[in-house]
Write a protein that holds these residues in place. Structure first.
Motif, PDB file in Angstrom:
ATOM      1  N   SER A 113      -2.398  -4.403  -7.467  1.00  6.94           N
ATOM      2  CA  SER A 113      -2.113  -5.112  -6.202  1.00  6.94           C
ATOM      3  C   SER A 113      -1.584  -6.334  -6.448  1.00  6.94           C
ATOM      4  O   SER A 113      -0.575  -6.543  -5.958  1.00  6.94           O
ATOM      5  CB  SER A 113      -3.244  -5.052  -5.161  1.00  6.94           C
ATOM      6  N   GLU A 132       0.786  -1.322  -0.046  1.00  5.41           N
ATOM      7  CA  GLU A 132       0.073   0.017  -0.040  1.00  5.41           C
ATOM      8  C   GLU A 132       0.807   1.334   0.069  1.00  5.41           C
ATOM      9  O   GLU A 132       0.691   2.489  -0.674  1.00  5.41           O
ATOM     10  CB  GLU A 132      -0.943   0.149   1.238  1.00  5.41           C
ATOM     11  N   GLN A 133       2.154   1.178   0.710  1.00  5.94           N
ATOM     12  CA  GLN A 133       2.893   2.496   0.791  1.00  5.94           C
ATOM     13  C   GLN A 133       3.576   2.633  -0.577  1.00  5.94           C
ATOM     14  O   GLN A 133       3.826   3.749  -1.103  1.00  5.94           O
ATOM     15  CB  GLN A 133       3.832   2.222   1.873  1.00  5.94           C
TER      16      GLN A 133
END
Length: 249
Positions: free
Chosen positions: A21, A5-6
């Motif tokens: 993702s 996510e970062q």
């Protein structure tokens, strides 16, 4: 070590690329541990730019072309974007086909043009070796742009593909830094913002098209190796059409 996510958030903020993702998780699984987050993010971005965006990027309705983007019946439309695209083909439509063939053949012979003078060129490897030995060759020239003689030519016509797989023809309406037959690789990525599409043609200018870089090696190498044959085939087709027209007359 940064999590998916970062990294995704940093790439989105920096380049407006929405990384898939699943692709990012696969990348992280193959990465070494204990790598600083900043270095990992830079590596992930490099890999994205070297990838097929159909696999590496996520899509939403505003990040891809309309399915009918190439419809010539639509007089004009604006694409707000941002829309990331990759280059599948590039043509210099401002230079004659024969001139481009001759430029390729000069490179094949190891020659370059400087003004009206034809000079011999040396390979990058030879140049590095000479530099390492503290010597230089004032009669040699290095650089693919000068060797081809097409630097600064154009305008260029490109085939672009979005992350959903939709293709569109584009034309360089104003000079865009980085677009040339030598400097732009097949698979290079652009980001389109507020681009105009007229009669199925994407109109590219410095305000609407930002070059992000990158290259898909598996596409770029065969494209360059087959370029001369494609040019000769096109010349042959044009000559055949001209002969047919003369016969009809």
């Amino acid at each position: 070590m940064a999590n998916a996510e970062q990294i995704a958030a940093q790439i989105l903020a920096a380049k407006s690329l929405c990384v898939s993702s699943s692709w990012l998780n696969t990348f992280l699984a193959s990465s070494q541990r204990n790598i600083p987050a900043s270095a990992l993010t830079k590596t992930a971005l490099f890999r994205v730019l070297a990838s097929d965006i159909r696999q590496s990027l996520a899509t939403n309705p505003t990040s891809v072309f309309p399915v009918d983007v190439s419809d010539p019946n639509v007089q004009e439309r604006r694409l707000p974007g941002p829309i990331p695209v990759q280059v599948l083909d590039i043509e210099d439509i401002g230079t004659s086909l024969w001139s481009q063939v001759e430029a390729i053949e000069r490179v094949e012979r190891g020659e370059a043009i400087r003004g009206r003078e034809i000079i011999r060129t040396i390979s990058v490897g030879e140049d590095n070796e000479a530099t390492g030995n503290g010597s230089s060759n004032n009669n040699s020239s290095v650089g693919t742009s000068s060797a081809s003689g097409s630097s600064g030519h154009g305008p260029h016509r490109l085939i672009l593909q979005d992350a959903g797989g939709t293709k569109a023809m584009a034309i360089e309406m104003q000079r865009i830094e980085g677009i040339s037959l030598e400097n732009l690789s097949i698979g290079s990525k652009f980001l389109l913002r507020n681009a105009t599409v007229a009669r199925g043609m994407v109109l590219m200018n410095p305000d609407s098209a930002t070059l992000l870089g990158g290259k898909i090696e598996a596409l770029d190498k065969p494209w360059r190796e087959g370029r001369k044959a494609r040019l000769l085939q096109k010349i042959g087709s044009m000559e055949a059409e001209a002969n047919q027209t003369n016969d009809d007359i």
